[in-house]
Design an enzyme around this catalytic site. Structure first.
Site, PDB file in Angstrom:
ATOM      1  N   ASP A   1     -13.409   4.858  26.982  1.00 28.46           N
ATOM      2  CA  ASP A   1     -14.188   3.714  27.452  1.00 28.46           C
ATOM      3  C   ASP A   1     -14.826   3.028  26.249  1.00 28.46           C
ATOM      4  O   ASP A   1     -15.341   3.691  25.341  1.00 28.46           O
ATOM      5  CB  ASP A   1     -15.262   4.181  28.439  1.00 28.46           C
ATOM      6  CG  ASP A   1     -15.818   3.035  29.264  1.00 28.46           C
ATOM      7  OD1 ASP A   1     -15.575   2.995  30.483  1.00 28.46           O
ATOM      8  OD2 ASP A   1     -16.496   2.171  28.667  1.00 28.46           O
TER       9      ASP A   1
ATOM     10  N   ASN B   1     -15.443   4.131  40.923  1.00 27.26           N
ATOM     11  CA  ASN B   1     -16.253   3.099  41.565  1.00 27.26           C
ATOM     12  C   ASN B   1     -15.343   2.225  42.424  1.00 27.26           C
ATOM     13  O   ASN B   1     -14.260   1.818  41.977  1.00 27.26           O
ATOM     14  CB  ASN B   1     -16.949   2.230  40.508  1.00 27.26           C
ATOM     15  CG  ASN B   1     -17.962   3.023  39.702  1.00 27.26           C
ATOM     16  OD1 ASN B   1     -18.648   3.887  40.250  1.00 27.26           O
ATOM     17  ND2 ASN B   1     -18.057   2.751  38.407  1.00 27.26           N
TER      18      ASN B   1
ATOM     19  N   GLN C   1     -18.305  -1.323  40.294  1.00 23.53           N
ATOM     20  CA  GLN C   1     -16.960  -1.587  39.774  1.00 23.53           C
ATOM     21  C   GLN C   1     -16.922  -2.971  39.130  1.00 23.53           C
ATOM     22  O   GLN C   1     -17.391  -3.949  39.718  1.00 23.53           O
ATOM     23  CB  GLN C   1     -15.918  -1.509  40.905  1.00 23.53           C
ATOM     24  CG  GLN C   1     -14.488  -1.594  40.362  1.00 23.53           C
ATOM     25  CD  GLN C   1     -13.422  -1.437  41.450  1.00 23.53           C
ATOM     26  OE1 GLN C   1     -13.735  -1.399  42.641  1.00 23.53           O
ATOM     27  NE2 GLN C   1     -12.173  -1.351  41.025  1.00 23.53           N
TER      28      GLN C   1
ATOM     29  N   HIS D   1      -9.170   3.127  38.454  1.00 23.97           N
ATOM     30  CA  HIS D   1      -9.327   3.972  37.266  1.00 23.97           C
ATOM     31  C   HIS D   1     -10.311   5.096  37.554  1.00 23.97           C
ATOM     32  O   HIS D   1     -11.267   4.921  38.311  1.00 23.97           O
ATOM     33  CB  HIS D   1      -9.792   3.173  36.042  1.00 23.97           C
ATOM     34  CG  HIS D   1     -11.032   2.370  36.281  1.00 23.97           C
ATOM     35  ND1 HIS D   1     -11.010   1.145  36.908  1.00 23.97           N
ATOM     36  CD2 HIS D   1     -12.333   2.613  35.992  1.00 23.97           C
ATOM     37  CE1 HIS D   1     -12.234   0.678  36.993  1.00 23.97           C
ATOM     38  NE2 HIS D   1     -13.066   1.555  36.441  1.00 23.97           N
TER      39      HIS D   1
ATOM     40  N   HIS E   1     -13.135   7.564  35.778  1.00 22.76           N
ATOM     41  CA  HIS E   1     -13.974   7.839  34.616  1.00 22.76           C
ATOM     42  C   HIS E   1     -14.068   9.360  34.488  1.00 22.76           C
ATOM     43  O   HIS E   1     -14.514  10.032  35.426  1.00 22.76           O
ATOM     44  CB  HIS E   1     -15.406   7.331  34.820  1.00 22.76           C
ATOM     45  CG  HIS E   1     -15.544   5.850  34.954  1.00 22.76           C
ATOM     46  ND1 HIS E   1     -15.977   5.039  33.931  1.00 22.76           N
ATOM     47  CD2 HIS E   1     -15.326   5.020  36.009  1.00 22.76           C
ATOM     48  CE1 HIS E   1     -16.038   3.779  34.352  1.00 22.76           C
ATOM     49  NE2 HIS E   1     -15.648   3.744  35.608  1.00 22.76           N
TER      50      HIS E   1
HETATM   51  P1  5GP Z   1     -15.941   0.133  36.297  1.00 24.73           P
HETATM   52  O1  5GP Z   1     -17.306  -0.449  36.061  1.00 24.73           O
HETATM   53  O2  5GP Z   1     -14.999  -0.949  36.819  1.00 24.73           O
HETATM   54  O3  5GP Z   1     -15.888   1.376  37.122  1.00 24.73           O
HETATM   55  O4  5GP Z   1     -15.407   0.599  34.872  1.00 24.73           O
HETATM   56  C1  5GP Z   1     -14.864  -0.276  33.930  1.00 24.73           C
HETATM   57  C2  5GP Z   1     -15.060   0.355  32.587  1.00 24.73           C
HETATM   58  O5  5GP Z   1     -14.205  -0.284  31.664  1.00 24.73           O
HETATM   59  C3  5GP Z   1     -16.487   0.223  32.045  1.00 24.73           C
HETATM   60  O6  5GP Z   1     -17.034   1.531  31.847  1.00 24.73           O
HETATM   61  C4  5GP Z   1     -16.295  -0.537  30.735  1.00 24.73           C
HETATM   62  O7  5GP Z   1     -17.130  -0.056  29.702  1.00 24.73           O
HETATM   63  C5  5GP Z   1     -14.838  -0.325  30.414  1.00 24.73           C
HETATM   64  N1  5GP Z   1     -14.218  -1.403  29.647  1.00 24.73           N
HETATM   65  C6  5GP Z   1     -14.394  -2.734  29.836  1.00 24.73           C
HETATM   66  N2  5GP Z   1     -13.644  -3.437  28.958  1.00 24.73           N
HETATM   67  C7  5GP Z   1     -12.982  -2.527  28.203  1.00 24.73           C
HETATM   68  C8  5GP Z   1     -12.059  -2.644  27.125  1.00 24.73           C
HETATM   69  O8  5GP Z   1     -11.669  -3.729  26.690  1.00 24.73           O
HETATM   70  N3  5GP Z   1     -11.591  -1.479  26.576  1.00 24.73           N
HETATM   71  C9  5GP Z   1     -11.991  -0.259  27.044  1.00 24.73           C
HETATM   72  N4  5GP Z   1     -11.467   0.813  26.419  1.00 24.73           N
HETATM   73  N5  5GP Z   1     -12.868  -0.106  28.063  1.00 24.73           N
HETATM   74  C10 5GP Z   1     -13.356  -1.228  28.641  1.00 24.73           C
END
Ligand code: 5GP
Ligand code: ZN
Length: 116
Positions: free
Chosen positions: A31, A87, A94, A100, A102
């Site tokens: 992440d 999420n 999310q 995805h 985590h």
């Molecule tokens: P969500 O909030 O949708 O469950 O998780 C999305 C995750 O993607 C977040 O923890 C965020 O930090 C991560 N993320 C967002 N943009 C990028 C990126 O460009 N590269 C990587 N490796 N992680 C990302």
């Protein structure tokens, strides 16, 4: 594949990232904004908006994702102590609408969080 999806662009190689694991169906990478010493995202190559939609679309993709979660947890040294988060929906935090997992570890989660 969705053109405007960040994780589809990572899956396709259009956006470079350091892969920790890859298979025919899934990839894993760190992440960008880690919330724990180990914070890895495990992402199906197939574009589905959340984990429920992935489960409905392909049990093979779902099984591969969970196998990769275990592989990553082992490789990162957190096989015995880690938290798995999915999420679903903006209200749950999310921000990227491509399913995805985590994988979080390297910290003691037993005394903080929602009591979960
Ligand atoms: P969500 O909030 O949708 O469950 O998780 C999305 C995750 O993607 C977040 O923890 C965020 O930090 C991560 N993320 C967002 N943009 C990028 C990126 O460009 N590269 C990587 N490796 N992680 C990302
Ligand atoms: Zn996508």
């Amino acid at each position: 594949m969705s053109e405007d999806c960040l994780f589809c662009r990572i899956v396709s190689g259009a956006l470079p990232t350091d892969l920790l694991a890859e298979s025919e169906r899934s990839i894993a990478f760190r992440d960008i904004s880690p919330q724990a010493p180990v914070h890895v995202l495990v992402v199906p190559r197939r574009h589905e908006p959340n984990i429920g939609a992935l489960a409905a679309a392909s049990s093979d993709d779902l099984a591969d994702l969970f196998a990769m979660v275990s592989q990553v947890a082992q490789a990162q040294g957190v096989a015995q102590n880690h938290r798995l988060v999915f999420n679903t929906g903006a209200g749950a935090g999310q921000t990227i609408f491509h399913a995805h997992a985590h994988v979080l570890g390297g910290v003691d989660f037993s005394d903080h969080g929602l009591g979960l």
